[in-house]
Design a protein around this motif. Sequence first.
Motif, PDB file in Angstrom:
ATOM      1  N   GLY A 153      -0.247   6.410 -11.349  1.00  0.00           N
ATOM      2  CA  GLY A 153      -1.598   6.157 -10.867  1.00  0.00           C
ATOM      3  C   GLY A 153      -1.906   4.690 -10.636  1.00  0.00           C
ATOM      4  O   GLY A 153      -2.903   4.359  -9.976  1.00  0.00           O
ATOM      5  N   ASN A 154      -1.073   3.792 -11.153  1.00  0.00           N
ATOM      6  CA  ASN A 154      -1.306   2.361 -10.936  1.00  0.00           C
ATOM      7  C   ASN A 154      -1.248   1.989  -9.464  1.00  0.00           C
ATOM      8  O   ASN A 154      -1.798   0.963  -9.059  1.00  0.00           O
ATOM      9  N   ALA A 155      -0.578   2.812  -8.656  1.00  0.00           N
ATOM     10  CA  ALA A 155      -0.504   2.510  -7.226  1.00  0.00           C
ATOM     11  C   ALA A 155      -1.896   2.467  -6.601  1.00  0.00           C
ATOM     12  O   ALA A 155      -2.141   1.692  -5.669  1.00  0.00           O
ATOM     13  N   PHE A 156      -2.811   3.282  -7.117  1.00  0.00           N
ATOM     14  CA  PHE A 156      -4.167   3.322  -6.565  1.00  0.00           C
ATOM     15  C   PHE A 156      -4.996   2.110  -6.998  1.00  0.00           C
ATOM     16  O   PHE A 156      -6.063   1.871  -6.440  1.00  0.00           O
ATOM     17  N   ALA A 157      -4.528   1.365  -7.993  1.00  0.00           N
ATOM     18  CA  ALA A 157      -5.278   0.223  -8.522  1.00  0.00           C
ATOM     19  C   ALA A 157      -4.475  -1.063  -8.410  1.00  0.00           C
ATOM     20  O   ALA A 157      -4.678  -1.988  -9.181  1.00  0.00           O
ATOM     21  N   HIS A 158      -3.573  -1.129  -7.437  1.00  0.00           N
ATOM     22  CA  HIS A 158      -2.686  -2.295  -7.365  1.00  0.00           C
ATOM     23  C   HIS A 158      -3.442  -3.603  -7.162  1.00  0.00           C
ATOM     24  O   HIS A 158      -3.053  -4.645  -7.698  1.00  0.00           O
ATOM     25  N   PHE A 204      -0.077   9.693  -3.252  1.00  0.00           N
ATOM     26  CA  PHE A 204       0.592   8.666  -4.035  1.00  0.00           C
ATOM     27  C   PHE A 204       1.498   7.801  -3.153  1.00  0.00           C
ATOM     28  O   PHE A 204       1.559   6.578  -3.318  1.00  0.00           O
ATOM     29  N   MET A 205       2.208   8.441  -2.245  1.00  0.00           N
ATOM     30  CA  MET A 205       3.112   7.693  -1.373  1.00  0.00           C
ATOM     31  C   MET A 205       2.342   6.702  -0.507  1.00  0.00           C
ATOM     32  O   MET A 205       2.769   5.557  -0.313  1.00  0.00           O
ATOM     33  N   ASN A 206       1.206   7.130   0.042  1.00  0.00           N
ATOM     34  CA  ASN A 206       0.406   6.227   0.859  1.00  0.00           C
ATOM     35  C   ASN A 206      -0.130   5.064   0.035  1.00  0.00           C
ATOM     36  O   ASN A 206      -0.210   3.922   0.525  1.00  0.00           O
ATOM     37  N   ALA A 207      -0.492   5.340  -1.221  1.00  0.00           N
ATOM     38  CA  ALA A 207      -0.973   4.261  -2.092  1.00  0.00           C
ATOM     39  C   ALA A 207       0.143   3.258  -2.365  1.00  0.00           C
ATOM     40  O   ALA A 207      -0.089   2.039  -2.396  1.00  0.00           O
ATOM     41  N   VAL A 208       1.349   3.753  -2.582  1.00  0.00           N
ATOM     42  CA  VAL A 208       2.491   2.858  -2.801  1.00  0.00           C
ATOM     43  C   VAL A 208       2.739   2.016  -1.553  1.00  0.00           C
ATOM     44  O   VAL A 208       3.002   0.808  -1.642  1.00  0.00           O
ATOM     45  N   GLU A 209       2.654   2.619  -0.385  1.00  0.00           N
ATOM     46  CA  GLU A 209       2.890   1.877   0.855  1.00  0.00           C
ATOM     47  C   GLU A 209       1.824   0.802   1.053  1.00  0.00           C
ATOM     48  O   GLU A 209       2.125  -0.313   1.514  1.00  0.00           O
ATOM     49  N   ARG A 210       0.561   1.111   0.711  1.00  0.00           N
ATOM     50  CA  ARG A 210      -0.486   0.084   0.811  1.00  0.00           C
ATOM     51  C   ARG A 210      -0.177  -1.086  -0.124  1.00  0.00           C
ATOM     52  O   ARG A 210      -0.375  -2.259   0.232  1.00  0.00           O
ATOM     53  N   ALA A 211       0.307  -0.767  -1.320  1.00  0.00           N
ATOM     54  CA  ALA A 211       0.646  -1.827  -2.279  1.00  0.00           C
ATOM     55  C   ALA A 211       1.798  -2.674  -1.757  1.00  0.00           C
ATOM     56  O   ALA A 211       1.795  -3.907  -1.904  1.00  0.00           O
ATOM     57  N   ARG A 212       2.794  -2.046  -1.145  1.00  0.00           N
ATOM     58  CA  ARG A 212       3.940  -2.785  -0.609  1.00  0.00           C
ATOM     59  C   ARG A 212       3.506  -3.767   0.481  1.00  0.00           C
ATOM     60  O   ARG A 212       4.098  -4.848   0.634  1.00  0.00           O
ATOM     61  N   LYS A 213       2.484  -3.401   1.238  1.00  0.00           N
ATOM     62  CA  LYS A 213       2.014  -4.271   2.316  1.00  0.00           C
ATOM     63  C   LYS A 213       1.177  -5.433   1.794  1.00  0.00           C
ATOM     64  O   LYS A 213       1.117  -6.490   2.439  1.00  0.00           O
ATOM     65  N   ARG A 214       0.540  -5.250   0.639  1.00  0.00           N
ATOM     66  CA  ARG A 214      -0.376  -6.276   0.135  1.00  0.00           C
ATOM     67  C   ARG A 214       0.251  -7.181  -0.917  1.00  0.00           C
ATOM     68  O   ARG A 214      -0.206  -8.309  -1.109  1.00  0.00           O
ATOM     69  N   LEU A 215       1.266  -6.701  -1.613  1.00  0.00           N
ATOM     70  CA  LEU A 215       1.811  -7.452  -2.738  1.00  0.00           C
ATOM     71  C   LEU A 215       3.255  -7.860  -2.476  1.00  0.00           C
ATOM     72  O   LEU A 215       3.986  -7.190  -1.746  1.00  0.00           O
ATOM     73  N   THR A 216       3.651  -8.937  -3.102  1.00  0.00           N
ATOM     74  CA  THR A 216       5.049  -9.364  -3.070  1.00  0.00           C
ATOM     75  C   THR A 216       5.783  -8.719  -4.231  1.00  0.00           C
ATOM     76  O   THR A 216       5.272  -8.694  -5.360  1.00  0.00           O
ATOM     77  N   GLY A 217       6.956  -8.172  -3.977  1.00  0.00           N
ATOM     78  CA  GLY A 217       7.701  -7.528  -5.044  1.00  0.00           C
ATOM     79  C   GLY A 217       9.108  -7.184  -4.613  1.00  0.00           C
ATOM     80  O   GLY A 217       9.583  -7.621  -3.549  1.00  0.00           O
ATOM     81  N   HIS A 218       9.765  -6.387  -5.431  1.00  0.00           N
ATOM     82  CA  HIS A 218      11.141  -5.977  -5.184  1.00  0.00           C
ATOM     83  C   HIS A 218      11.171  -4.462  -4.993  1.00  0.00           C
ATOM     84  O   HIS A 218      10.560  -3.716  -5.772  1.00  0.00           O
ATOM     85  N   THR A 219      11.865  -4.000  -3.963  1.00  0.00           N
ATOM     86  CA  THR A 219      11.948  -2.573  -3.663  1.00  0.00           C
ATOM     87  C   THR A 219      13.302  -2.017  -4.065  1.00  0.00           C
ATOM     88  O   THR A 219      14.341  -2.616  -3.749  1.00  0.00           O
TER      89      THR A 219
END
Length: 307
Positions: A153-158, A204-219
């Motif tokens: 659920g953290n994906a929705f609150a990234h 959940f997948m869409n929330a993860v994709e939004r986080a990937r676009k907004r945050l810097t990280g490792h995939t």
Amino acid sequence: MTLLRKINKTLGSAPGFQIRRVRPRPAAATAAPAAPRAARPVALGRAQPAAVVRPPGDPRVDRLLRQPVFIIAPVRSGSTLLRMMLNAHSRLHAPHELHFRRLEVHFSTGLAEKSLAALGLDRGDAEHLLWDRLMHRELVKSGKSVLVEKTPGNAFAHKRLAACWPDARFVFLLRHPASIARSWHEADPGRRGPEEAALDALRFMNAVERARKRLTGHTVRYEELTDDPATALKGICSFLEIEWEPGMLEYGDHDTGVVAKGLGDWKDKIRSGRVQPGRALPAPGEVPDALRGICAAWGYPAGSAVA
């Protein structure tokens, strides 16, 4: 003047009494039962406005946790497997899902709100202090130096996580969307049919994709974790700037956390302590239409091999 009036006049002028005719009383009507009084609602505090999301005023004082790691992943993506692998590292503490963002602060009186405002804090700030203290306590108890949290659920609150911990680091875990949907259905087939599972998992997948676009990280991909776990984990360790430890592959000997329910055959794989290859990727015809967009975004074109 009638006799009764004469007598009453005489009696009224002396002893002060009067005589009245007795009249029969009407039959008493049956009284309707009184309607029960509605129960008064119990006040649980005043309505609260939405919490303001902002960075800490003074990170050195307001945060105990330093550089926490958040695994941003959909449901049924292998996040429990990754958590246990990381927890086997001597520096990483990856407990079970904490669901800390469901802990809220509420003011039961206006004075409490004003008192907090006098300290330069609002409700959102107080919640962040609570979250930080909870996870720092968990980290200190482990004796390790870096905390890893993986609640899906953290994906929705990234955005809020990034505001709460400006030094946070993010690891994005992906899996073939059709595999996620199938696993989500198989976890509770009586509750979610295949189509419903696909649409619910897509949130959940869409929330993860939004986080990937907004945050810097490792995939990292689930398929990489199961096909070549050493290489996948070395990439994560490099991103976190810690040394790779081969013992991470023996995760079953190290983990003491809670194994999530509904893991199916992964329970035996987790207990064995060794990584086993995952199931084959779905065939093109097995990919629901609703998932084709996210498949393309993640490099899984209509069920083909990872690009």
